[in-house]
Write an enzyme that holds these catalytic residues in place. Structure first.
Site, short mmCIF file in Angstrom:
data_model
loop_
_atom_site.label_atom_id
_atom_site.label_comp_id
_atom_site.label_asym_id
_atom_site.label_seq_id
_atom_site.Cartn_x
_atom_site.Cartn_y
_atom_site.Cartn_z
N HIS A 1 -2.36 6.58 4.31
CA HIS A 1 -1.45 6.26 4.59
C HIS A 1 -0.34 7.71 4.76
O HIS A 1 -1.01 8.47 2.46
CB HIS A 1 -0.46 5.59 4.04
CG HIS A 1 -0.53 3.90 4.97
ND1 HIS A 1 -1.25 4.08 5.56
CD2 HIS A 1 -0.86 3.16 3.51
CE1 HIS A 1 -1.54 2.16 6.04
NE2 HIS A 1 -0.89 1.29 4.87
N CYS B 1 0.93 -1.11 -0.08
CA CYS B 1 0.25 -0.29 0.00
C CYS B 1 0.74 1.38 0.23
O CYS B 1 0.44 2.47 -1.04
CB CYS B 1 -0.68 -0.02 1.57
SG CYS B 1 0.03 -0.70 2.56
#
Length: 342
Positions: free
Chosen positions: A244, A132
């Site tokens: 994130h 990710c």
């Protein structure tokens, strides 16, 4: 005529997001099957906001013969068991686990960055989705690399608890609640308390002191973007539910100004530049949730190295970091190779 699509791991965070994105993007699927482990068999999951519900089947008993594409979000152990079985039956697997990412016969793809790599998918009939944090990083780096050739990247990540699955999200919620009422905040999923804290440790430690998460970012960036780029990563878990963030320092071979970098990023596929030198003139993880873009802010020159830039990068890790990228790969596969919905 559309595709027959399987979503494996449909009851998890990423699997549910895959279903949401397939619905949102109106992926040309004539039929969708949802599969998971035996403990979820018979559960019902939503197909996005279409009002349609799908019944979960046991992946152990599912026959992939005649299905076109399988989006896997079942972890490396599940992929090791089932990806070769699906691939051998003619169903192309797009796998979100780390198992096949560094296999030389398996393309590792971010469609905005290296779509041409999909040409090699037939060797194993498996395509890997990157980590990710890697996915959003290379989306931001690619247009800058094309313009001025990147020599070195130093990145510190601020990774949300959703990257550790539902258990990670539950732990942040439970610990936060316990702290407010005076109860113990005992770690279970994470190695230390995550509520109101940060943990500089994601995945297992390697012999050289780096973690496996940091190693993934290094080797995957090289495979996707350019093996010559030097990468140093520090991966940190933070008390954020979804999204994130990354602080990125880049050293280039050629001269590039902050103004030129902003111009390039403004036009780059998959990137949304939000960079105003004022209060709130940048994007934080809470604002990227549910969005497709990789957001870039705080682009500035680094005077401590020749041809250096620093920037801030934020993305929804369940979307671009996982589910969205997998669906984009499926779209790319359909356009270039399967072409059933043409």
């Amino acid at each position: 005529m559309g595709y027959r699509v399987v979503v494996a791991g449909a009851t998890g965070n990423v699997g549910r997001e895959m279903l949401n994105i397939l619905a949102e993007r109106e992926f040309p699927a004539d039929e969708i099957a949802v599969v998971a482990s035996s403990r979820s068999t018979g559960d019902m999951v939503d197909f996005g906001e279409t009002g349609r519900q799908l019944k979960v089947q046991n992946i152990e008993h599912f026959d992939p013969e005649g299905w076109d594409i399988a989006l896997f979000a079942i972890g490396s152990e599940g992929s090791k068991l089932h990806a070769p079985r699906f691939a051998a039956a003619g169903c192309t697997v797009i796998d979100n686990a780390s198992l096949y990412r560094m296999d030389p016969d398996v393309p590792l793809i971010v469609p905005e960055v290296n779509p041409e790599a999909i040409e090699g998918y037939r060797a194993r009939n498996i395509i890997a989705n990157p980590n990710c944090s890697t996915a959003q990083l290379v989306v931001a780096l690619k247009p800058l690399h094309d313009a001025a050739r990147i020599k070195r990247v130093v990145v510190a990540t601020y990774q949300s608890v959703s990257g550790a699955g539902k258990a990670g999200m539950d732990e942040l919620f439970e610990q936060s609640r316990n702290i407010f009422v005076g109860d113990p905040a005992t770690p279970q999923k994470f190695t230390k308390q995550i509520a109101f804290n940060v943990i500089p440790h994601i995945d297992s430690f390697l012999e050289d002191g780096t973690t496996k998460e940091e190693w993934k970012m290094v080797v995957e960036t090289k495979k996707i973007l350019d093996p010559k780029i030097k990468v140093s990563a520090t991966c940190v878990r933070v008390p954020v539910f979804v999204g994130h963030s990354e602080a990125v320092n880049i050293e280039f071979e050629d001269e590039i100004s902050a103004a030129e970098a902003k111009r390039i990023l403004r036009e780059a596929p998959g990137v949304m530049l939000v960079d105003k030198h004022e209060d709130g003139g940048y994007v934080t993880p809470i604002e990227c949730v549910g969005e497709y873009a990789t957001y870039v802010s705080r682009v500035r020159e680094d005077p401590t190295v020749d041809n250096g830039l620093s920037l801030w990068c934020v993305s929804d890790n369940l979307r671009k970091g996982a589910a969205l990228n997998a669906v984009q790969i499926a779209e790319l596969l359909g356009r270039r190779h399967l072409q059933k919905a043409a």
